[in-house]
Design a protein around this motif. Sequence first.
Motif, PDB file in Angstrom:
ATOM      1  N   ILE A 249       0.826  -1.223   0.174  1.00 38.20           N
ATOM      2  CA  ILE A 249      -0.082  -0.015   0.050  1.00 38.20           C
ATOM      3  C   ILE A 249       1.112   1.153   0.123  1.00 38.20           C
ATOM      4  O   ILE A 249       2.044   1.108   0.262  1.00 38.20           O
ATOM      5  N   GLY A 250       0.306   2.296  -0.338  1.00 37.02           N
ATOM      6  CA  GLY A 250       1.120   3.596  -0.299  1.00 37.02           C
ATOM      7  C   GLY A 250       0.673   4.457  -1.337  1.00 37.02           C
ATOM      8  O   GLY A 250      -0.232   4.283  -2.232  1.00 37.02           O
ATOM      9  N   THR A 251       1.009   5.555  -1.347  1.00 39.44           N
ATOM     10  CA  THR A 251       0.561   6.845  -2.204  1.00 39.44           C
ATOM     11  C   THR A 251       1.181   6.843  -3.741  1.00 39.44           C
ATOM     12  O   THR A 251       1.799   5.682  -4.004  1.00 39.44           O
TER      13      THR A 251
ATOM     14  N   LYS B 247       4.829   0.819  -6.013  1.00 33.78           N
ATOM     15  CA  LYS B 247       4.205  -0.270  -5.508  1.00 33.78           C
ATOM     16  C   LYS B 247       4.121  -1.363  -6.667  1.00 33.78           C
ATOM     17  O   LYS B 247       4.382  -2.702  -6.394  1.00 33.78           O
TER      18      LYS B 247
ATOM     19  N   GLY C 124      -3.505   3.704  -4.597  1.00 32.25           N
ATOM     20  CA  GLY C 124      -3.169   4.550  -3.314  1.00 32.25           C
ATOM     21  C   GLY C 124      -4.372   4.684  -2.311  1.00 32.25           C
ATOM     22  O   GLY C 124      -4.267   4.930  -1.107  1.00 32.25           O
TER      23      GLY C 124
ATOM     24  N   TRP D 128      -9.939  -2.485   3.580  1.00 30.96           N
ATOM     25  CA  TRP D 128      -8.724  -2.593   4.708  1.00 30.96           C
ATOM     26  C   TRP D 128      -8.857  -4.064   5.459  1.00 30.96           C
ATOM     27  O   TRP D 128      -7.685  -4.844   5.387  1.00 30.96           O
TER      28      TRP D 128
ATOM     29  N   TRP E 164       3.678  -0.798   4.009  1.00 27.39           N
ATOM     30  CA  TRP E 164       3.486   0.583   3.486  1.00 27.39           C
ATOM     31  C   TRP E 164       4.741   1.198   2.698  1.00 27.39           C
ATOM     32  O   TRP E 164       5.782   1.238   3.511  1.00 27.39           O
TER      33      TRP E 164
ATOM     34  N   ASN F  46       6.842   4.008   1.682  1.00 29.06           N
ATOM     35  CA  ASN F  46       6.743   5.484   1.964  1.00 29.06           C
ATOM     36  C   ASN F  46       7.812   6.048   1.501  1.00 29.06           C
ATOM     37  O   ASN F  46       8.457   6.696   2.508  1.00 29.06           O
TER      38      ASN F  46
ATOM     39  N   ILE G   4      -0.754  12.114   1.633  1.00 20.77           N
ATOM     40  CA  ILE G   4      -0.218  11.199   2.517  1.00 20.77           C
ATOM     41  C   ILE G   4      -0.873  11.421   3.781  1.00 20.77           C
ATOM     42  O   ILE G   4      -1.241  10.522   4.652  1.00 20.77           O
TER      43      ILE G   4
ATOM     44  N   ARG H 155      -4.421  10.561   4.402  1.00 24.12           N
ATOM     45  CA  ARG H 155      -4.258   9.161   4.606  1.00 24.12           C
ATOM     46  C   ARG H 155      -3.586   8.368   5.664  1.00 24.12           C
ATOM     47  O   ARG H 155      -3.485   7.212   5.501  1.00 24.12           O
TER      48      ARG H 155
ATOM     49  N   TYR I 129      -2.986   4.150   6.223  1.00 25.42           N
ATOM     50  CA  TYR I 129      -1.340   3.754   5.914  1.00 25.42           C
ATOM     51  C   TYR I 129      -0.763   3.087   7.036  1.00 25.42           C
ATOM     52  O   TYR I 129      -0.084   2.284   7.076  1.00 25.42           O
ATOM     53  N   LYS I 130      -0.874   3.859   8.416  1.00 23.06           N
ATOM     54  CA  LYS I 130      -0.172   3.455   9.451  1.00 23.06           C
ATOM     55  C   LYS I 130      -0.626   2.186   9.753  1.00 23.06           C
ATOM     56  O   LYS I 130       0.027   1.576  10.848  1.00 23.06           O
TER      57      LYS I 130
END
Length: 203
Positions: free
Chosen positions: A9-11, A16, A81, A90, A101, A103, A150, A153, A157-158
């Motif tokens: 996952i990630g922006t 990715k 993203g 999720w 993630w 990042n 970011i 979101r 993401y965390k």
Amino acid sequence: MRGSCIILIGTMGAGKSSVGWYLARSLGLGFIDLDTNIEQREKKTIAALFEEKGEAHFRALEAAEVVRLKNLRNHVIAVGGGAAVDDANWDILEALGVTVWLNPPANEIARRLLADELELRKRPLLADVLDQRTAPERHKLLTERVTALIGNRLGAYKRARAVISDSFSTPESTARLIRDVLRKDGLLAAEESRKSFDRWQIM
Ligand code: S3P
């Protein structure tokens, strides 16, 4: 029990898809790019889907595609993203395996996206940055936009089990790093149980 997939996952522009492909190859896993599956199923690009029917319609397609992943095993999955932001998405993604993630720093993401205008045009939520006239203006605005995205979101993401924040030099090196981190933390499912896949898969 947690599944045997690795979910990236990630922006936008975090790498990715390219990293995921190498990671899958190096671990003998299959590879799925969720956006590619949507495009193949709808026979339209993501940009066309946004333009013709709007973001809400795209999010519904994205959620339906996530549901189709249920029960998948032994794959690296790169998701768009925004996919991990929705709670229902999720829950499915997390049950599939280890969430990672990706990042890298926002200015690095901006640099990479601007290096290939076509790649940026594929992202309807950011493509208007190209309206700026100069390269420094584009880079500054894109860095701000990615940072804001970011930030918005971050809560989603965390939730990932692992975070990779290096500003990677190549997708191969980041894939190696992920593999090493997951191995070290005991987060890789038993590798001997895996089958080998050598092509992208649409389910
Ligand atoms: C989006 C990310 C894109 C794509 C769509 C929306 C987002 O995927 O799903 O343009 O909301 O962040 P990538 O993250 O692969 O660029």
